[in-house]
Motif scaffolding. Structure first.
Motif, PDB file in Angstrom:
ATOM      1  N   ASP A   1       0.870  -1.179   0.000  1.00 18.85           N
ATOM      2  CA  ASP A   1       0.000   0.000   0.000  1.00 18.85           C
ATOM      3  C   ASP A   1       0.901   1.222   0.000  1.00 18.85           C
TER       4      ASP A   1
ATOM      5  N   ARG B   1      -0.556   4.787   0.896  1.00 14.04           N
ATOM      6  CA  ARG B   1      -0.802   4.978   2.323  1.00 14.04           C
ATOM      7  C   ARG B   1       0.518   5.134   3.094  1.00 14.04           C
TER       8      ARG B   1
ATOM      9  N   GLU C   1       1.812   8.643   2.483  1.00 16.86           N
ATOM     10  CA  GLU C   1       0.996   9.619   3.209  1.00 16.86           C
ATOM     11  C   GLU C   1       1.339   9.611   4.690  1.00 16.86           C
ATOM     12  N   ASP C   2       1.464   8.416   5.249  1.00 19.69           N
ATOM     13  CA  ASP C   2       1.787   8.298   6.680  1.00 19.69           C
ATOM     14  C   ASP C   2       3.148   8.915   6.979  1.00 19.69           C
TER      15      ASP C   2
END
Length: 654
Positions: free
Chosen positions: A118, A121, A124-125
């Motif tokens: 992913d 994600r 982004e994290d």
């Protein structure tokens, strides 16, 4: 105790050729003693019913497990291939180090495989965590980090940057001001090489350094052992790196290279064939001589390692020049008295260099046969060459593969910069060097190559790029650089789950560009590689290019028609206009270059053949005139500084 002392004396004073046999004998005795002592202790507890309580059970079981574990470790060490020049402590340290790094590698490889499934994600994290961590820094307050809640917010409000954007903040960090770019103070201010442009000073934090080791080095070691199981043996490594001269900022922060060096690898020095006194030598030619001397003395050498393929190539060139003296030193057990090193270092090295006439005789026989495949013949147990051989180092890598290191695999493990870990090569056996952009190391954005001339171009995220397309990389790293253009151009060759795999192409500053044609170093090298393969009588040792206009200010022969000048060093033979014409013809297969040549805007390529050793001399010249160190120096494929171009011109044969 007397028996233990006897074994110790045997290990220290036995002839080099007998040391492996003494180690085997000692290992068996050690295993037997450990198992006998531990298990006897347990049996005594079991027989003595009066003492058989909970604590005695715990002690008995613990001793039994510890002694059995030590015995198994001793047996595992015994069955591995080792260096004759290892001490017992060195063997144990290497065993524990390899086992620990392999264990870490498996853990962080599992985390990486989870992250790439992913990628969006994960990225982004990383970004949001970085923004939250730094929102109360001076930089975070100046840029409204407290208002940034998403990736879109960040890309909309924060500009795309270059180094100049951060200079004032980095100056404040260097002066000792806290919480400027990151909450934690940097452990070093890493200086970029500056060989292809102006040097920059990049902060590096402890957190970033730890990440580089656990998520980069450890993961790569696990991949390397999986591909080449023999590297898990306990042989020593010939590590070609040099101790840099560090400076201090006003606040006492070390300023120097971020690359691997003896200074930041002190806990690993016992893994290397060069003894510790050798790392105290501050001058590269003398340090290289000592590296080669102790490497040659160890017939069981397992790996040859350097940051870049150019360092190993330089070592092979030095070996060709100095092998006779090196063999004399090994035969007599004394370092060359003419070598320019201080007396304390010489004494320490002489204490550790044993006489080995048999090894010296064998080496002379191999060198007399020539240098093709010399690594395999001198070190028949060498398992791997470990160095970066992409980009501007590809030429050196090809020479190593086809000549000096013929028959020995080369692994180009990592894609990194002073700014941090960029990518890792999880496919050691692949012929082409591909790197997975590490999604937890930085927040990446990519600029389509056709938009790189814009100041604030639109960018794509990792999951949005396309296979086969070329992009300039942007990074937001762990030490306070945001949306930073550092100049690297990559081609996307595939995906690992959702994460792009890239091939390094070139750096933005390394263009040939006299009329707006922008011929990249990759394009030029591809043409040169194709053409030089047809030169059966000539082998190209090294090359660099310069635009003719760069030399206009330092020579009297100015030209009205700009063109490319190629400084070239060859093994033997003479270069002529015919060779230049062949390169020019091949380059004209590029539509842009051909269009300028056809309408007479660019003149034909010219070759200037330089003396043998000219590129090594240029290396020393540029090291003395830039902030680069030996460990990070890269021969620029396009010379931008007139002084460097003039230096090469002065080394021409004609």
């Amino acid at each position: 105790m007397k028996l233990m002392k006897l074994w110790y004396e045997l290990e220290i004073h036995c002839p080099v050729g007998m040391k492996s046999k003494v180690k085997i004998f000692s290992s068996f005795i050690c295993i037997a003693m450990l198992l006998f002592t531990g298990n006897t202790f347990c049996f005594e507890f079991i027989r003595d019913k009066s003492s058989w309580n909970m604590w005695s059970k715990i002690i008995a079981v613990s001793v039994c497990m510890a002694s059995t574990g030590c015995g198994l470790i001793a047996y595992d060490i015994y069955r591995k291939r080792t260096s004759d020049r290892h001490s017992w402590k060195g063997l144990f340290d290497q065993y524990i180090g390899i086992t620990g790094v392999r264990f870490l590698g498996k853990i962080f490889r599992h985390k990486l495989d989870k992250a790439v499934k992913d990628c969006q994600r994960t990225q982004e994290d990383f970004l949001i965590a970085k923004i939250r961590e730094c929102e109360n820094t001076a930089y975070g307050k100046d840029h409204g980090f407290s208002e940034i809640k998403s990736v879109d917010d960040f890309r909309r409000t924060h500009p795309i940057t270059r180094y100049q954007y951060f200079e004032s903040y980095i100056s404040r960090v260097a002066s000792g001001e806290e919480c400027v770019m990151t909450p934690e103070c940097p452990i070093v201010l890493g200086v970029t090489s500056g060989t292809s442009g102006k040097s920059s000073m990049i902060p590096m934090t402890k957190k970033q350094s730890t990440f580089f080791f656990t998520n980069g080095i450890a993961v790569l070691f696990d991949a390397m052992v999986y591909a080449y199981p023999a590297v898990e043996q306990l042989q020593k490594t010939l590590k070609l790196f040099y101790t840099p001269r560090w400076h201090m900022s006003d606040a006492g922060i070390p300023i120097g290279p971020n690359s691997s060096s003896p200074t930041n690898s002190k806990h690993l020095l016992n893994l290397y064939s060069t003894p510790r006194p050798g790392f105290d030598i501050m001058t590269e030619p003398e340090a290289l001589y000592v590296h080669l001397l102790f490497g040659l003395a160890d017939k069981h050498l397992g790996i040859i390692e350097a940051n870049f393929a150019s360092l190993i190539y330089a070592a092979m060139v030095s070996l060709r020049s100095n092998w006779q003296q090196l063999c004399d030193d090994i035969e007599h057990g004394l370092v060359d008295p003419q070598l320019n090193i201080n007396d304390n270092t010489r004494s320490g090295l002489n204490d550790l260099l044993r006489k080995d006439p048999r090894r010296a005789k064998y080496l002379r026989e191999q060198f007399d046969r020539g240098f093709e495949g010399i690594v395999q013949r001198v070190w028949p147990e060498c398992n791997l060459i470990f160095c970066v051989d992409t980009g501007s180092f590809e030429h050196y890598g090809n020479i190593l593969k086809s000549f000096y290191c013929k028959g020995t695999p080369i692994y180009s493990p990592i894609y990194a910069a002073t700014e941090g870990l960029i990518g890792i090569n999880l496919w050691p056996l692949a012929e082409r060097r591909h790197y997975l952009l590490h999604p937890k190391s930085m927040f990446f954005e990519l600029i389509p190559i056709e938009d790189t001339s814009k100041d604030q171009p639109d960018t794509l995220l990792m999951h949005q790029v396309e296979v086969g397309k070329t992009y300039e990389l942007l990074m937001t790293n762990q030490s306070g650089l945001y949306r930073y253009r550092f100049g690297d151009v990559v081609n996307v060759t595939g995906f690992y789950y959702e994460c792009p795999i890239v091939e390094f192409m070139y750096r933005q500053g390394q263009f040939l560009n006299v009329r707006g044609e922008k011929i990249s170093e990759k394009t030029f090298y591809t043409a040169l590689k194709y053409v030089s393969a047809q030169w059966t009588e000539i082998t190209v040792n090294d090359y660099t290019c310069v635009e003719s206009v760069t030399l206009d200010d330092v020579t009297e022969n100015k030209t009205s028609l700009p063109h490319y000048i190629v400084f070239m060093e060859v093994e033997e033979g003479s270069l002529s206009d015919k060779h230049a014409q062949m390169i020019d013809d091949e380059l004209r297969k590029s539509y842009v270059y051909e269009s300028f040549r056809k309408k007479g805007s660019i003149g034909p390529i010219k070759i200037v053949q330089v003396t043998k050793g000219a590129f090594q001399d240029m290396r020393q010249f540029m090291l003395s005139n830039t902030q680069a160190t030996s460990n990070q120096f890269k021969v620029p494929r396009v010379l931008r500084k007139a002084e460097a171009a003039k230096f090469m011109l002065e080394h021409s044969l004609k």
